[in-house]
Design an enzyme around this catalytic site. Sequence first.
Site, PDB file in Angstrom:
ATOM      1  N   ASP A  46      -2.747 -20.863  69.833  1.00 44.48           N
ATOM      2  CA  ASP A  46      -3.464 -21.580  68.780  1.00 44.48           C
ATOM      3  C   ASP A  46      -2.526 -22.403  67.906  1.00 44.48           C
ATOM      4  OD1 ASP A  46      -5.999 -20.760  69.160  1.00 44.48           O
ATOM      5  OD2 ASP A  46      -6.073 -19.367  67.470  1.00 44.48           O
ATOM      6  N   LYS A  68      -6.133 -27.553  67.411  1.00 41.12           N
ATOM      7  CA  LYS A  68      -6.368 -28.918  66.948  1.00 41.12           C
ATOM      8  C   LYS A  68      -5.042 -29.664  66.916  1.00 41.12           C
ATOM      9  CE  LYS A  68      -9.708 -28.896  63.794  1.00 41.12           C
ATOM     10  NZ  LYS A  68     -10.390 -28.903  62.530  1.00 41.12           N
ATOM     11  N   MET A 183      -8.888 -19.560  54.190  1.00 41.91           N
ATOM     12  CA  MET A 183      -9.511 -20.894  54.314  1.00 41.91           C
ATOM     13  C   MET A 183     -10.206 -21.304  53.017  1.00 41.91           C
ATOM     14  SD  MET A 183     -10.990 -20.359  58.174  1.00 41.91           S
ATOM     15  CE  MET A 183     -11.294 -18.598  58.083  1.00 41.91           C
TER      16      MET A 183
HETATM   17  N1  SAH Z   1      -6.608 -14.514  62.374  1.00 42.20           N
HETATM   18  C1  SAH Z   1      -5.854 -15.047  61.249  1.00 42.20           C
HETATM   19  C2  SAH Z   1      -6.708 -15.873  60.311  1.00 42.20           C
HETATM   20  C3  SAH Z   1      -7.243 -17.138  60.929  1.00 42.20           C
HETATM   21  S1  SAH Z   1      -8.187 -18.078  59.790  1.00 42.20           S
HETATM   22  C4  SAH Z   1      -5.209 -13.865  60.491  1.00 42.20           C
HETATM   23  O1  SAH Z   1      -5.551 -12.718  60.750  1.00 42.20           O
HETATM   24  O2  SAH Z   1      -4.333 -14.115  59.654  1.00 42.20           O
HETATM   25  C5  SAH Z   1      -6.997 -19.228  59.230  1.00 42.20           C
HETATM   26  C6  SAH Z   1      -6.642 -18.964  57.781  1.00 42.20           C
HETATM   27  O3  SAH Z   1      -5.763 -17.872  57.697  1.00 42.20           O
HETATM   28  C7  SAH Z   1      -5.909 -20.109  57.114  1.00 42.20           C
HETATM   29  O4  SAH Z   1      -6.787 -21.096  56.671  1.00 42.20           O
HETATM   30  C8  SAH Z   1      -5.253 -19.381  55.969  1.00 42.20           C
HETATM   31  O5  SAH Z   1      -6.178 -19.112  54.944  1.00 42.20           O
HETATM   32  C9  SAH Z   1      -4.884 -18.055  56.607  1.00 42.20           C
HETATM   33  N2  SAH Z   1      -3.501 -18.044  57.115  1.00 42.20           N
HETATM   34  C10 SAH Z   1      -3.107 -17.819  58.380  1.00 42.20           C
HETATM   35  N3  SAH Z   1      -1.764 -17.833  58.476  1.00 42.20           N
HETATM   36  C11 SAH Z   1      -1.292 -18.073  57.224  1.00 42.20           C
HETATM   37  C12 SAH Z   1       0.006 -18.199  56.660  1.00 42.20           C
HETATM   38  N4  SAH Z   1       1.104 -18.091  57.410  1.00 42.20           N
HETATM   39  N5  SAH Z   1       0.100 -18.450  55.342  1.00 42.20           N
HETATM   40  C13 SAH Z   1      -0.997 -18.551  54.562  1.00 42.20           C
HETATM   41  N6  SAH Z   1      -2.248 -18.455  55.042  1.00 42.20           N
HETATM   42  C14 SAH Z   1      -2.408 -18.202  56.355  1.00 42.20           C
END
Ligand code: SAH
Length: 273
Positions: A46, A68, A183
Amino acid sequence: MLTVPFDMPTFEPGWVWLVGAGPGDPGLLSLHALNGLAQADVVVYDALVDKRILAAAKPGAELIYAGKRGGKPSPKQDDISQRLVTLARSQRRILRLKGGDPFVFGRGGEEALALVAAGIPFRLVPGITAGIGGLAYAGIPATHRDVNAAVTFVTGHQAGGNVPEHLDWAALAKGSPVLVIYMAVQNLPAIVEKLLAAGRSPDEPMAIISKASTPDQSVLETTLGNCVTDCAAANPPPPAMVVIGRVVELRASLDWLGALDGRKLLPDPFKKT
Ligand code: SAH
């Protein structure tokens, strides 16, 4: 296979492993994730997966990007799921690598259901979700005895891009002393309005954590009342998440990453003297 002092599973051909890559720092990968990467023939990854992690793939493994890119529309979820099924049927070892944890706002459940429907065997490898690992790298505990006995993970974004309407924001505002919102940046004004309308204080501390656990991590400390203006000024790059609640006050004492760069950590803000 990875060499460690205990047994690790063999990645059988025709299997799919759905693997969480954690928030960024490759050191936050699990041993199962590393073991899977060492054996996989194909890695389907991803946009959120840190590129340093792909270097752990077996030499010669095929790396397929499924996110994307350059403003182009992202592949449809059904297409990704179908692709996993087709790849697995080629009798290779398919590792589906997702940011954070596959089952936390990651559509891992949808992909796993498609595999089950197609009769493809799979393993699920959890990852450290951004709502836990990202907070930790910002020096913010998700729970702290002096502050909260509950924490809620929320998405600030539903399929169409708007704030999820089916969520009872007033109940969340009243019921959960700490809110960790994935998000959230795009819909921040609408979210803040709902929380303030439900009685959360504009003085409540809040942090916006961007690119957590990567070399480009930044943390904006603000308040519920000021965050919309502060966020517009700072414009934190994605991915970013929001944490609201008094646990944010602990960052002044627990920003261990900042301390490595010389930040002086303050005494416990909640200690009664
Ligand atoms: N499955 C992922 C979440 C996917 S949704 C998890 O468990 O972390 C995507 C959102 O996750 C982003 O919009 C942001 O809000 C958050 N996110 C993922 N990685 C991040 C990072 N390194 N720093 C800050 N926010 C993060």
